[in-house]
Scaffold this motif. Sequence first.
Motif, PDB file in Angstrom:
ATOM      1  N   LEU A  55     -96.660  -4.657 -43.383  1.00  0.00           N
ATOM      2  CA  LEU A  55     -96.409  -4.109 -44.711  1.00  0.00           C
ATOM      3  C   LEU A  55     -97.253  -2.867 -44.951  1.00  0.00           C
ATOM      4  CD1 LEU A  55     -95.086  -4.457 -47.426  1.00  0.00           C
ATOM      5  CD2 LEU A  55     -96.897  -6.031 -48.064  1.00  0.00           C
ATOM      6  N   VAL A  56     -98.540  -2.981 -44.607  1.00  0.00           N
ATOM      7  CA  VAL A  56     -99.455  -1.862 -44.818  1.00  0.00           C
ATOM      8  C   VAL A  56     -99.028  -0.669 -43.979  1.00  0.00           C
ATOM      9  CG1 VAL A  56    -101.804  -1.067 -44.410  1.00  0.00           C
ATOM     10  CG2 VAL A  56    -101.413  -3.315 -45.410  1.00  0.00           C
ATOM     11  N   ARG A  57     -98.711  -0.935 -42.693  1.00  0.00           N
ATOM     12  CA  ARG A  57     -98.343   0.183 -41.833  1.00  0.00           C
ATOM     13  C   ARG A  57     -97.030   0.811 -42.296  1.00  0.00           C
ATOM     14  NH1 ARG A  57     -98.206  -2.073 -36.208  1.00  0.00           N
ATOM     15  NH2 ARG A  57     -98.163  -4.048 -37.317  1.00  0.00           N
ATOM     16  N   ALA A 115    -105.254  -2.713 -48.948  1.00  0.00           N
ATOM     17  CA  ALA A 115    -104.924  -2.555 -47.531  1.00  0.00           C
ATOM     18  C   ALA A 115    -106.160  -2.166 -46.732  1.00  0.00           C
ATOM     19  CB  ALA A 115    -103.834  -1.502 -47.357  1.00  0.00           C
ATOM     20  N   SER A 157    -101.443  -5.428 -41.090  1.00  0.00           N
ATOM     21  CA  SER A 157    -100.170  -5.995 -41.512  1.00  0.00           C
ATOM     22  C   SER A 157     -99.048  -4.959 -41.443  1.00  0.00           C
ATOM     23  CB  SER A 157    -100.281  -6.579 -42.911  1.00  0.00           C
ATOM     24  OG  SER A 157     -99.944  -5.625 -43.869  1.00  0.00           O
ATOM     25  N   MET A 216     -99.127  -7.748 -52.648  1.00  0.00           N
ATOM     26  CA  MET A 216     -98.992  -6.362 -52.191  1.00  0.00           C
ATOM     27  C   MET A 216     -97.535  -5.927 -52.261  1.00  0.00           C
ATOM     28  SD  MET A 216    -101.485  -6.448 -48.919  1.00  0.00           S
ATOM     29  CE  MET A 216    -101.321  -4.806 -48.303  1.00  0.00           C
ATOM     30  N   TRP A 217     -96.671  -6.789 -51.811  1.00  0.00           N
ATOM     31  CA  TRP A 217     -95.232  -6.471 -51.824  1.00  0.00           C
ATOM     32  C   TRP A 217     -94.776  -6.225 -53.255  1.00  0.00           C
ATOM     33  CZ3 TRP A 217     -91.383  -5.241 -48.618  1.00  0.00           C
ATOM     34  CH2 TRP A 217     -90.068  -5.443 -49.043  1.00  0.00           C
ATOM     35  N   LEU A 220     -95.587 -12.239 -44.536  1.00  0.00           N
ATOM     36  CA  LEU A 220     -94.979 -11.889 -45.823  1.00  0.00           C
ATOM     37  C   LEU A 220     -93.690 -12.647 -46.110  1.00  0.00           C
ATOM     38  CD1 LEU A 220     -94.781 -10.170 -48.379  1.00  0.00           C
ATOM     39  CD2 LEU A 220     -93.575  -8.471 -47.048  1.00  0.00           C
ATOM     40  N   ILE A 221     -92.799 -12.738 -45.140  1.00  0.00           N
ATOM     41  CA  ILE A 221     -91.441 -13.130 -45.501  1.00  0.00           C
ATOM     42  C   ILE A 221     -91.346 -14.589 -45.947  1.00  0.00           C
ATOM     43  CG2 ILE A 221     -89.058 -13.227 -44.678  1.00  0.00           C
ATOM     44  CD1 ILE A 221     -89.661 -10.830 -42.989  1.00  0.00           C
ATOM     45  N   VAL A 281    -103.930   5.544 -45.237  1.00  0.00           N
ATOM     46  CA  VAL A 281    -104.209   4.476 -46.197  1.00  0.00           C
ATOM     47  C   VAL A 281    -105.663   4.516 -46.633  1.00  0.00           C
ATOM     48  CG1 VAL A 281    -104.446   1.994 -46.426  1.00  0.00           C
ATOM     49  CG2 VAL A 281    -102.388   2.937 -45.445  1.00  0.00           C
ATOM     50  N   ILE A 287     -88.711  -5.968 -43.617  1.00  0.00           N
ATOM     51  CA  ILE A 287     -89.627  -5.144 -44.402  1.00  0.00           C
ATOM     52  C   ILE A 287     -89.395  -3.660 -44.154  1.00  0.00           C
ATOM     53  CG2 ILE A 287     -92.052  -4.622 -44.815  1.00  0.00           C
ATOM     54  CD1 ILE A 287     -92.659  -7.485 -43.868  1.00  0.00           C
ATOM     55  N   PHE A 347     -95.777   1.020 -45.404  1.00  0.00           N
ATOM     56  CA  PHE A 347     -95.858   1.897 -46.577  1.00  0.00           C
ATOM     57  C   PHE A 347     -96.699   3.133 -46.275  1.00  0.00           C
ATOM     58  CE2 PHE A 347     -99.596   2.399 -49.170  1.00  0.00           C
ATOM     59  CZ  PHE A 347    -100.426   1.352 -48.829  1.00  0.00           C
ATOM     60  N   ASP A 390    -101.431 -11.932 -43.060  1.00  0.00           N
ATOM     61  CA  ASP A 390    -100.452 -10.840 -43.110  1.00  0.00           C
ATOM     62  C   ASP A 390     -99.025 -11.326 -43.344  1.00  0.00           C
ATOM     63  OD1 ASP A 390    -102.393  -9.022 -42.717  1.00  0.00           O
ATOM     64  OD2 ASP A 390    -102.019  -8.726 -40.580  1.00  0.00           O
ATOM     65  N   PRO A 412    -101.146   6.351 -39.805  1.00  0.00           N
ATOM     66  CA  PRO A 412    -100.894   5.592 -41.034  1.00  0.00           C
ATOM     67  C   PRO A 412    -102.149   4.913 -41.562  1.00  0.00           C
ATOM     68  CG  PRO A 412     -99.235   5.082 -39.395  1.00  0.00           C
ATOM     69  CD  PRO A 412    -100.267   5.914 -38.713  1.00  0.00           C
ATOM     70  N   LEU A 413    -102.966   4.399 -40.636  1.00  0.00           N
ATOM     71  CA  LEU A 413    -104.178   3.711 -41.088  1.00  0.00           C
ATOM     72  C   LEU A 413    -105.136   4.688 -41.751  1.00  0.00           C
ATOM     73  CD1 LEU A 413    -104.736   1.435 -37.976  1.00  0.00           C
ATOM     74  CD2 LEU A 413    -103.459   0.968 -40.056  1.00  0.00           C
ATOM     75  N   LEU A 446     -96.023  -3.002 -54.479  1.00  0.00           N
ATOM     76  CA  LEU A 446     -95.286  -1.897 -53.878  1.00  0.00           C
ATOM     77  C   LEU A 446     -93.916  -1.741 -54.529  1.00  0.00           C
ATOM     78  CD1 LEU A 446     -96.137  -0.059 -51.687  1.00  0.00           C
ATOM     79  CD2 LEU A 446     -95.121  -1.568 -50.008  1.00  0.00           C
TER      80      LEU A 446
END
Lengths: 274, 271, 350
Positions: free
Chosen positions: A106-108, B245, A104, B229-230, B211-212, B35, A215, A110, B209, B31-32, B233
């Motif tokens: 969002l995950v990437r 995540a 997602s 999650m949002w 969100l909006i 996390v 986002i 943050f 996934d 990034p992954l 955060l």
Amino acid sequence: MRPIDRRIWLLLPATLLLTVAFLGPVGWLLARAFTFPQPGFQNFELLWQRPVYLRVMGNTLLISAIVTPIVVLLGFPVAHMMAHGSARLRRWLVFLVLVPFWTSLLVRSFATAILLQRHGVINSFLIGFGFIDEPLPLLYNLTGLLAGCVQVLLPFVIFPLYSAMARIDPALMKAAATLGAPPLRAFVRVYLPLTLPGVMTGATLVFISTLGYYIIPALLGGARQQMVAQLIQDQIATFGNWGVAGALSLVLLLATGVLLALLQLTVGLKEIAR
Amino acid sequence: MSPIASNDGMRPWRLLRAALCVFVAVCLLSPLVVVLIISFSSAPFLQFPPPGLSLRWYMLLFSTPAWMNSLLVSVELLVPSSILATIMGTAAAYALVRGRVPGAPFIMACLMLPIVVPGMITAAALFGVYRGLGLNGTLTGLIIGHTVLNLPYVVATVASALRVQDARLELAAATLGAPPWATFRRITLPLVLPAVLSSLLIAMILSFDELIVSLFVSSARVRPVAVQMWSNLMGDFDPTIAAIASVCFLFAFLVLLADLALRAGRSLRLT
Amino acid sequence: MTRSTTRRTLLAGAAAAAASPFAARAQGGPDLKGTTVVFASWGGAYQDAEKVSYCEPFEKATGAKVVQDGPMNPAKFRAMIASGTPDWDVADVTGGFLEVGIKDGLFEKIDTKLITTSRIDPRFVSEYGVGCIVWSSNLGFSTTAFPNGAPKTWADLFDLKKFPGKRTLQDSPTASLEVALLADGVAADKLYPLDVDRAFKKLDVIKEHTVFWSTNSQSQQLFVDREVTAGVILNGRVYDAAQKGAKIALSWEQNIQQVDYLVVPRGSRNRDAAMRLIDTMTLAENQAKLANLIAYSPTNNEAFKSIDPKLEPWLCTAPENTKRGLVLDQAYWRDNLKKLTERWTAWKLA
């Protein structure tokens, strides 16, 4: 055989849903621009008069214009490697690009924020290797926003580029070499023009995606990098101002539409449907 | 072998290409990795590198009703919306590619609109219209929104699979007297099945996934994972978000493997 | 002790005893099974504390379920009321928003049959909300960034030479404008009505160096990440972050005090259950529990007795800290919040 067959009924559920749950509502929102709070063009006058709105719209265009070339330049070598490397390498690269694509946004975003922190991984790395003495401000500003966008948008340009490159006949480059063209010149004169449809498609996709981002600027950008989608959200959630929200949406849609029309004229939209 | 790679004058360029590829790989994967590591952190804040390791965030995740409820809501949302989108989208793609439908390219373009129109506009529009219908904060409202958003992916995937496939097979079956439904079920469907399943998987992931639209349409009582999650955060900033995540990542990874297997079944097609 | 007083005490005791079954019913047994109450607050450590101190005792006593939502956002609150069916049943709002909301009719009237408002200090009881905590905006700073002496006053916050590093402010004009004026030398008793132009001019000094936080957890995270070295942050959040090992401290000089209220959004589907959740908050033991977790001061004065003495220096209501503080003018913000928020947004982008 009949000119129109019965299979047309199969279209009904999808088109009905699209009309009721998408075209209708979006049309309703856009209509607010002319009807809320009273009929007229006052919302567009407001967009024009209030410096905040103009600035945010300008910002959004500027950010998209900066993100696009960066993504294309970074995506190009990856697509090239994918198209002309070994099959094994290609599989790895496809996997590499797809995995984040499926995680997602969002995950990437943050996670990127954590990397970019003042005392985060990147700054520690740069200081550790003596490139800089003081941590660089990477987060909550233009840098952070760009890093987030580029990271997320790379696949959008890699795949169209790859498909354009994979179609290029290797014999063409051989022929250019046989005719005495130095490799760089052959690349610029023969290869590059052939990738142009892929570049255009990828660039357009990146540009229009960035235009509508919410986002990433919310998580990684600063106060100065506010973008149109955030403004629309604000207008609705904070001020209940459906008129301005509708007008902003209309402007955003028009920008998107113009870009797609340009792409259609130059490359043809079939390229996009992958 | 690359036509360029064969030439020695291109060596610096090849090096540059390799360096940029590595750079992109690092950009995409780091990034992954971050996390994953942070989800095992022992610190109460999002801190990297973590001062120590622990499983406390996973424990918190699985013992917090809000997270578990949101997982449930996400499943209740993604299952119907991905199935509905797959059925509607497959039917539409079939009609558009195989049927003689006047204005097919135009209808196809319209069906692609939900991906082209920025999510914020769709979200605001649905939120506005739902207000009058009492659909905000309901599962039904979310399912409708997600189905529409998923539709283009299904239509595009299935249509492209149908285009590659030889229509003459179906024609032959029809000429031999097979009724249309039998032709579809016995000839067409088996051939496009990998594409249909693949689009079902895509729809599931996208729905999970998204969100909006969810952010606008959901409520505290009906709140999918992405919104939870949002909100985490925005409000908490603790590593629980990294834990969820990582769980999502694992899920997406498995689905991706399944999808690659499906694609391999019909020879890797990327474009 | 005279006979008459003994008798009076006895009588009072008897009356209390007689009333208690009734009171117990008003408090409620586990008669709310199946009811879900949505509680919206400011997220993070504070909401966690509220969950433990107010919501869980309420769940235990009534059998109802409390769903947490947040972070609380005045705009979202307003949009909810406009939609007719608010999603929230109880919300934690600041005093400024309480005043605005009363003016705009956003809340249900407090039902004194269900809430024993007499437990609360009368200063913090309104017709539409019941005060739950007293807190303050303080100058927070990193304990590692300034080895040659920490910043103390709001003027120090604006002194980028002496105290280098990034700043953080709440993304809201409330308290931020007061901070700017105090830093510019305006006396605390001459603050209102705010000299807005002067405040923004002062804020320009640090604008380029400021990260704005919109939720309290972000303010903590910014210090933990060492993204900023000094800024405006709430006293309880500094306490919480310090407890969790962050290198952060605060100055009490000219701390700006505010009160949070619990309110019931107009049109709540569970009005009565919501009122009873607020009633649970008024109990001294619950308020003390919250204060012990996050160092926000109670509104039920009985609760002070059960607060860990170690927390005294962290409470904004400690005499030492109150003396140095000032109270935010809720009436001023009621009348100016909307206008100043618009100006604040424009200023940030310019």
